[in-house]
Design a protein around this motif. Structure first.
Motif, short mmCIF file in Angstrom:
data_model
loop_
_atom_site.label_atom_id
_atom_site.label_comp_id
_atom_site.label_asym_id
_atom_site.label_seq_id
_atom_site.Cartn_x
_atom_site.Cartn_y
_atom_site.Cartn_z
N PHE A 12 44.70 -16.99 -24.34
CA PHE A 12 45.12 -16.36 -25.59
C PHE A 12 43.92 -16.14 -26.51
CE2 PHE A 12 46.74 -16.48 -29.95
CZ PHE A 12 47.71 -15.48 -29.89
N GLU A 13 43.09 -17.17 -26.67
CA GLU A 13 41.92 -17.06 -27.55
C GLU A 13 40.93 -16.03 -27.03
OE1 GLU A 13 40.55 -21.10 -27.89
OE2 GLU A 13 42.09 -21.61 -29.38
N LEU A 14 40.74 -15.99 -25.72
CA LEU A 14 39.84 -15.01 -25.13
C LEU A 14 40.37 -13.59 -25.30
CD1 LEU A 14 37.15 -14.88 -23.64
CD2 LEU A 14 38.41 -15.12 -21.49
N ALA A 15 41.66 -13.41 -25.09
CA ALA A 15 42.27 -12.08 -25.27
C ALA A 15 42.18 -11.64 -26.72
CB ALA A 15 43.73 -12.13 -24.81
N GLU A 16 42.39 -12.58 -27.63
CA GLU A 16 42.29 -12.28 -29.07
C GLU A 16 40.85 -11.88 -29.42
OE1 GLU A 16 44.26 -12.89 -33.06
OE2 GLU A 16 44.69 -11.98 -31.14
N GLU A 17 39.90 -12.64 -28.90
CA GLU A 17 38.49 -12.37 -29.15
C GLU A 17 38.08 -10.99 -28.63
OE1 GLU A 17 34.67 -14.16 -26.95
OE2 GLU A 17 35.80 -15.67 -28.09
N LYS A 18 38.64 -10.57 -27.50
CA LYS A 18 38.30 -9.28 -26.90
C LYS A 18 39.24 -8.16 -27.36
CE LYS A 18 36.15 -11.10 -22.76
NZ LYS A 18 34.92 -10.39 -22.57
N ALA A 19 40.10 -8.46 -28.35
CA ALA A 19 41.06 -7.50 -28.91
C ALA A 19 41.96 -6.93 -27.81
CB ALA A 19 40.33 -6.39 -29.65
N GLN A 20 42.40 -7.80 -26.89
CA GLN A 20 43.27 -7.37 -25.80
C GLN A 20 44.58 -8.17 -25.79
OE1 GLN A 20 41.05 -7.84 -22.17
NE2 GLN A 20 39.53 -6.32 -22.73
N ARG A 21 44.89 -8.82 -26.88
CA ARG A 21 46.04 -9.71 -26.92
C ARG A 21 47.33 -9.02 -26.49
NH1 ARG A 21 49.55 -10.53 -30.95
NH2 ARG A 21 48.20 -9.51 -32.46
N VAL A 63 45.35 -9.46 -7.79
CA VAL A 63 44.10 -9.35 -8.55
C VAL A 63 43.70 -7.88 -8.75
CG1 VAL A 63 41.62 -9.85 -8.46
CG2 VAL A 63 43.28 -11.65 -7.97
N LYS A 64 43.86 -7.06 -7.71
CA LYS A 64 43.49 -5.64 -7.81
C LYS A 64 44.29 -4.91 -8.86
CE LYS A 64 41.68 -4.87 -3.19
NZ LYS A 64 41.90 -4.25 -1.88
N ALA A 65 45.55 -5.30 -9.04
CA ALA A 65 46.42 -4.63 -10.01
C ALA A 65 46.24 -5.18 -11.42
CB ALA A 65 47.88 -4.78 -9.57
N ALA A 66 45.46 -6.24 -11.57
CA ALA A 66 45.34 -6.93 -12.86
C ALA A 66 44.10 -6.50 -13.64
CB ALA A 66 45.30 -8.44 -12.62
N SER A 67 44.15 -6.73 -14.94
CA SER A 67 42.98 -6.53 -15.80
C SER A 67 41.97 -7.63 -15.46
CB SER A 67 43.39 -6.64 -17.26
OG SER A 67 43.80 -7.97 -17.54
N PRO A 68 40.71 -7.46 -15.85
CA PRO A 68 39.71 -8.49 -15.54
C PRO A 68 40.08 -9.89 -16.02
CG PRO A 68 38.62 -6.49 -16.27
CD PRO A 68 40.10 -6.28 -16.46
N LEU A 69 40.63 -10.01 -17.23
CA LEU A 69 41.00 -11.34 -17.73
C LEU A 69 42.08 -11.99 -16.88
CD1 LEU A 69 41.12 -11.13 -21.64
CD2 LEU A 69 39.58 -12.45 -20.23
N VAL A 70 43.13 -11.25 -16.57
CA VAL A 70 44.22 -11.79 -15.78
C VAL A 70 43.78 -12.01 -14.34
CG1 VAL A 70 46.57 -11.38 -14.93
CG2 VAL A 70 45.99 -10.85 -17.30
#
Length: 175
Positions: A12-21, A63-70
């Motif tokens: 959550f914090e990483l997604a928030e930091e990267k504006a991808q929440r 993994v292929k279908a996911a965003s880098p964070l996920v």
């Protein structure tokens, strides 16, 4: 579950930091649907009977279908043998997002189905009571309550059913 809280909070914090929440939230909710539709998926990825190569092949599809964070989360959970915690991690992420956005999930039980105006009014009233910006209702129809409404949320229960009122009157009359 401490593991889910740690991983969920870190993501959550990483997604928030990267504006991808919001985009990560949507992706995690979609992944949660897949896990609910295919509950054996995590069992296979965690199984001792399935070879590492076969597990890796299955994981790569996700993994292929996911965003880098996920994708990183999935790979890390797999590598550390914590893939079975994925659903709990998603739930923690959703909880943190709801907390930030002041969103409350509630179950409403009524004797008959509510129309849109009734739902809107109920959501607005409940939002004021609990101090939320948004209320998401899960509706359930139960003719046993006779009339009125029963509203349940994490730490709030309102029972305004006609059945409860009748039971109270009955108890008073029996005294």
């Amino acid at each position: 579950m401490i593991i889910a809280q740690r991983y969920g909070k870190a993501l959550f914090e990483l997604a928030e930091e990267k504006a991808q929440r919001q985009s990560i939230l949507a992706e995690l909710l979609e992944l949660k649907k897949i896990l609910q539709q295919q509950p054996e998926l995590l069992k296979v990825l965690d199984s001792k009977q399935v070879s590492y190569h076969e597990k890796q092949t299955i994981l790569q599809v996700l993994v292929k279908a996911a965003s880098p964070l996920v994708a990183n989360l999935l790979q890390m959970l797999f590598d550390y043998g914590r893939i079975d915690d994925l659903a709990a991690i998603i739930n923690e992420y959703v909880r943190l997002n709801d907390q930030l956005e002041k969103t409350v999930h509630a179950q409403v039980v009524t004797a008959i189905e509510l129309d849109e105006a009734q739902k809107t009014s109920l959501m607005a009233s409940f939002a004021k009571v609990v101090g939320a910006s948004k209320v998401i209702l899960e509706e359930k129809v139960d003719p046993e309550i006779i009339g009125g409404v029963v509203l349940k949320s994490n730490n709030y229960i309102y029972n305004g059913s006609l059945r409860l009122r009748l039971e109270r009157i009955k108890r008073l009359l029996l005294k």
